[in-house]
Write an enzyme that holds these catalytic residues in place. Sequence first.
Site, mmCIF file in Angstrom:
data_model
loop_
_atom_site.group_PDB
_atom_site.id
_atom_site.type_symbol
_atom_site.label_atom_id
_atom_site.label_comp_id
_atom_site.label_asym_id
_atom_site.label_seq_id
_atom_site.Cartn_x
_atom_site.Cartn_y
_atom_site.Cartn_z
ATOM 1 N N THR A 286 -29.421 -19.173 56.608
ATOM 2 C CA THR A 286 -29.578 -18.832 58.017
ATOM 3 C C THR A 286 -28.215 -18.711 58.687
ATOM 4 O O THR A 286 -27.973 -17.814 59.489
ATOM 5 C CB THR A 286 -30.459 -19.886 58.719
ATOM 6 N N ASP B 96 -34.773 -13.233 57.863
ATOM 7 C CA ASP B 96 -34.673 -14.611 57.346
ATOM 8 C C ASP B 96 -36.014 -14.993 56.705
ATOM 9 O O ASP B 96 -37.046 -14.413 57.037
ATOM 10 C CB ASP B 96 -34.345 -15.567 58.511
ATOM 11 N N ARG C 7 -35.672 -30.990 53.984
ATOM 12 C CA ARG C 7 -35.382 -31.046 55.424
ATOM 13 C C ARG C 7 -34.446 -32.206 55.741
ATOM 14 O O ARG C 7 -33.825 -32.255 56.796
ATOM 15 C CB ARG C 7 -36.668 -31.228 56.270
#
Length: 746
Positions: free
Chosen positions: A53, A237, A623
């Site tokens: 990203t 993305d 994450r």
Amino acid sequence: MAHSHQVENTSHMQNSSDDVSYLIDPLNDAQRQAVCAPPVNLLVLAGAGSGKTRVLIHRIAWLMQVERVSPHGILAVTFTNKAATEMRARLHNLVGVSGSRMWVGTFHGLAHKLLRIHWQDAGLLEGFQILDSDDQLRLLRNVMKELNLDEKQWPPKQAQWQINQYKDEGWRVQDIAVNNDRYTQVMCDIYLNYQARCEKSGLLDFAELLLRSFELLRDKPPILTHYRQRFAHILVDEFQDTNSIQYQWLRLLAGDRARCFAVGDDDQAIYGWRGAKVTNLHNFQQDFQDTQLLRLEQNYRSTATILEAANALIQNNSGRLGKHLWTTGNEGTPIGLYTAYNEYDEARFVVERIQGWAADGGHYRECAVLYRSNAQSRVLESELVQAKIPYRVYGGLRFFERQEIKDALGYLRLLANNNDDSAFERVINTPTRGIGDRSVESVREVARRGGLSLWQAASRVIVAGDMSSRAANALRRFLELILQLRQQTAQLPLHELTEHVLEHSGLRAFYKQKKGEREQMRVENLEELISATKQYQDDSFLLDGMTPLQAFLSNTALDTGEESKEISEQCVQLMTLHSAKGLEFPLVFLCGLEEKLFPHQMALQDNNGLEEERRLCYVGITRAMRQLYLTHAEVRRLHGTENYTRSSRFIQEIPAELIEPIRLRSVAVSQPVFTPPPIATSAPSAASNTFILGERVLHPKFGEGIVLAQEGQGAAQRIQVNFKGLGTKWLVLTYANLQKCENSDK
Ligand code: ATP
Ligand code: MG
């Protein structure tokens, strides 16, 4: 600097204001190669947290700064509205241009924008509205009733899924091969009738947004040419999760001229169940000329421990494109594994660790609690509330999905478009105004026969006079009310318009006169709605060429429950694993790691399903930046039934040396962890609690053990004991025949 010659070679480097080192210094070699590539088609295939990203955003900035591409010529697709907002903000920081001239958004958002601009060419009504999935289901149910289909045999939810799937494949009814197959025949019937209803009412469901804008580009060459000339650069993305229609849309829009820059990770493909096709990664390399393939392998997000766990887990999947992620970051702390005795205990553990994090100077917003299924949030929420920790749930019942808000939106939608049948049905008798079911049914009947909208049919019914005069009057007053509201508010700014409608439709009074806390909340929510409309007055970015009312209504449907940064700033974040995609948090909890919950029961039927669950787990683990906790409960009540569980296979797939089991309960003597769930009475009953947590006990068959937990009352009272050499077991206290050990050292 290693990259300096690359920069100086660029012909656009004319003066010091063109210094782009700030764009490329924070990148590693591979990332820089992607960002500074000449205008070619490029596919960046890389694992989680490797900077995909970041690269995409820097690429946009590079195109503008160095290649002198106008923001006008750039189209960027992200996965969520939140990501789109963030991208605009970061670009603003990087290059100082306002994002408003650039098309940045989700596939749905961009498709919607196209359709608003070209509604006529797309064959739409000007004030068309978006149906959210709730509304879609309701409308389908009506259509199926008209077709006399039995709900038991033909569940509307199934039809909804099927029709969306047809649309995601790009199919209209005539594209579907029926082949004498009854199921397909029925689905096509529903599709046909449902679509006719939508057309008549100016309603578009989510899948229709994509398909319709695809057809617009396909069937109107001048429009396609215009956009092909405009968008010289298209960036995507999370490319691994595009479905067929999204891919075709991209392909069409790009043509042979635009340069495509896609980033993705096959290991994070988690939308197969919604039609996403990882094969698009392969198609891309064939369909887009001379595609360069780049890989990024350094992870910047997580500790080595977390990364190693993620790598080990995902290795259990087959058919991967394969990559190895590494980091120069430190090893970090082990992954904590907590075995809770039930979901309340699990939630309390989470809360306790969050409190610890905050006590050590951490922020609540740095903590994320992730789960497989929305239903898991309730218990977590109740414990957070008790502990007075601010939190925010993403993707739960969204503000705009609440009953009172949908009522209010119904009025607004009807003002914007009289022919919006779904809004008409919603508010015709809310608040009650003496229009009975029979009247509504006869309006529906006239609409059906004449191919009219409900609004048109209602006007006709009133004139025809084959309704009792009382019923006809009530109906007339309703139509007049809507017309009046429109007239009275024509010149008002949106928030005053909304205020006026709440007041004069009687909706606010309707909820106000109801007693109870819940109803009070509803009134507050209505006030909240007014504040939500305020920003639509003069923010040209939000308007995008629509009236404030149109812009507001469209955004309420497309909103995915993501809130502005300021609001979530101080909150613990709760969300499903699906909504956590692309995000990162210093502290992450993965809750409910139990077979049938995660991996989800529905996914266990085939290997594809299981592998998608594993990718979801991979997304969850990756994450985490600094600390990761895995939790599971031995007993869990979900959807009303209580079940003994087995821990998730995903826990076993993580190397044991990376995991540190947490045994809160063995220290429970000094600080009892067990408190009854809020629903149970908090006073211990006289008969219960004959054993103390941490006490040594003797079982006739299992031998000696230590009491870890107790729960339940009376005959249902259970006790958890850790037996030497046998591990922990739950026993029903009345039958367990436990004895206290002599010389217990409690
Ligand atoms: P995901 O697959 O989860 O979407 P991603 O590949 O898109 O991840 P990013 O979110 O772009 O990864 O980056 C992960 C984190 O690493 C971010 O905090 C980002 O700022 C940081 N990062 C990326 N590249 C670098 C770099 N070269 N130097 C320092 N930090 C970096
Ligand atoms: Mg990303």
